[in-house]
Enzyme design. Structure first.
Site, PDB file in Angstrom:
ATOM      1  N   THR A  51     -32.635 -56.726  81.878  1.00 25.14           N
ATOM      2  CA  THR A  51     -31.693 -55.618  82.071  1.00 25.14           C
ATOM      3  C   THR A  51     -32.407 -54.268  82.068  1.00 25.14           C
ATOM      4  O   THR A  51     -33.554 -54.149  81.632  1.00 25.14           O
ATOM      5  CB  THR A  51     -30.610 -55.607  80.974  1.00 25.14           C
ATOM      6  OG1 THR A  51     -31.232 -55.394  79.703  1.00 25.14           O
ATOM      7  CG2 THR A  51     -29.845 -56.913  80.956  1.00 25.14           C
ATOM      8  N   ASP A  52     -31.687 -53.260  82.540  1.00 31.84           N
ATOM      9  CA  ASP A  52     -32.207 -51.899  82.491  1.00 31.84           C
ATOM     10  C   ASP A  52     -31.684 -51.199  81.235  1.00 31.84           C
ATOM     11  O   ASP A  52     -31.066 -51.843  80.380  1.00 31.84           O
ATOM     12  CB  ASP A  52     -31.845 -51.147  83.778  1.00 31.84           C
ATOM     13  CG  ASP A  52     -30.342 -51.015  83.997  1.00 31.84           C
ATOM     14  OD1 ASP A  52     -29.561 -51.170  83.034  1.00 31.84           O
ATOM     15  OD2 ASP A  52     -29.946 -50.757  85.150  1.00 31.84           O
ATOM     16  N   GLN A  53     -31.891 -49.907  81.135  1.00 37.29           N
ATOM     17  CA  GLN A  53     -31.479 -49.167  79.936  1.00 37.29           C
ATOM     18  C   GLN A  53     -29.970 -49.148  79.726  1.00 37.29           C
ATOM     19  O   GLN A  53     -29.500 -48.883  78.630  1.00 37.29           O
ATOM     20  CB  GLN A  53     -32.005 -47.731  79.994  1.00 37.29           C
ATOM     21  CG  GLN A  53     -33.505 -47.649  79.842  1.00 37.29           C
ATOM     22  CD  GLN A  53     -34.005 -46.217  79.914  1.00 37.29           C
ATOM     23  OE1 GLN A  53     -33.413 -45.387  80.601  1.00 37.29           O
ATOM     24  NE2 GLN A  53     -35.090 -45.946  79.221  1.00 37.29           N
TER      25      GLN A  53
END
Length: 132
Positions: A15-17
Site C-alpha cells: 500500500t501507499d501512505q
C-alpha cells in the site's frame, strides 16, 4: 472449467501512505491468479522452467475501477480467454469481500525457449489442456 479463483490478503507493504494498494502491487495478484489457474490444470510453472520453457508477459492492460486497501481479502478471478501456437491470453478480475469489482486486466503471455529467448510451441499436453 476455464475460470479459477484464489484469495489474497493485502499486505501493508503493498500500500501507499493512504493505505491504498499501490498500482504496481496489482500485477503480482494477477500473477498468483494465472499461476494457480495453470496449477489447477496440472501445469506447473516450476516444471515448465525446468524443461527449458518460460512464459513471460508480452502485453498487459489493467483498468482500475475502485481501490483495494490494507488488509482487504481479495478474490482474483482468472479466466482463460484464448491461445495460439505460442501465446496464451487471460482475462482477470479482482473482487472485494463486498463483491465489488475493483480491477480488470488482460494479459498475453508467450511460450519461449529459455536458451534462445525465441517463441516456441508448448508441449502437446499443454496444447491439449488449452483445447479442452
Amino acid at each position: 472449467m476455464n475460470e479459477h479463483e484464489v484469495e489474497v490478503r493485502v499486505r501493508y507493504s503493498e500500500t501507499d501512505q493512504m493505505g491504498v494498494v499501490y498500482h504496481g502491487s496489482y500485477v503480482p495478484y494477477f500473477e498468483i491468479g494465472r499461476v494457480e489457474w495453470l496449477r489447477n490444470k496440472g501445469i506447473s510453472y516450476k516444471s515448465l522452467e525446468e524443461s527449458g520453457i518460460a512464459l513471460p508477459i508480452v502485453s498487459m492492460h489493467l483498468n482500475y475501477k475502485k481501490p483495494a486497501r490494507y488488509d482487504d481479502l481479495l478474490t482474483v478471478k482468472t479466466k482463460f480467454k484464448s491461445y495460439s501456437l505460442v501465446k496464451i491470453e487471460f482475462d482477470c478480475e479482482l473482487w472485494s469481500e463486498q463483491n465489488e469489482l475493483l480491477t480488470t486486466a488482460h494479459f498475453i503471455l508467450v511460450f519461449i525457449d529459455v536458451k534462445t529467448g525465441k517463441p516456441i510451441v508448448p508441449p502437446q499436453y499443454i496444447l491439449d489442456i488449452m483445447k479442452s
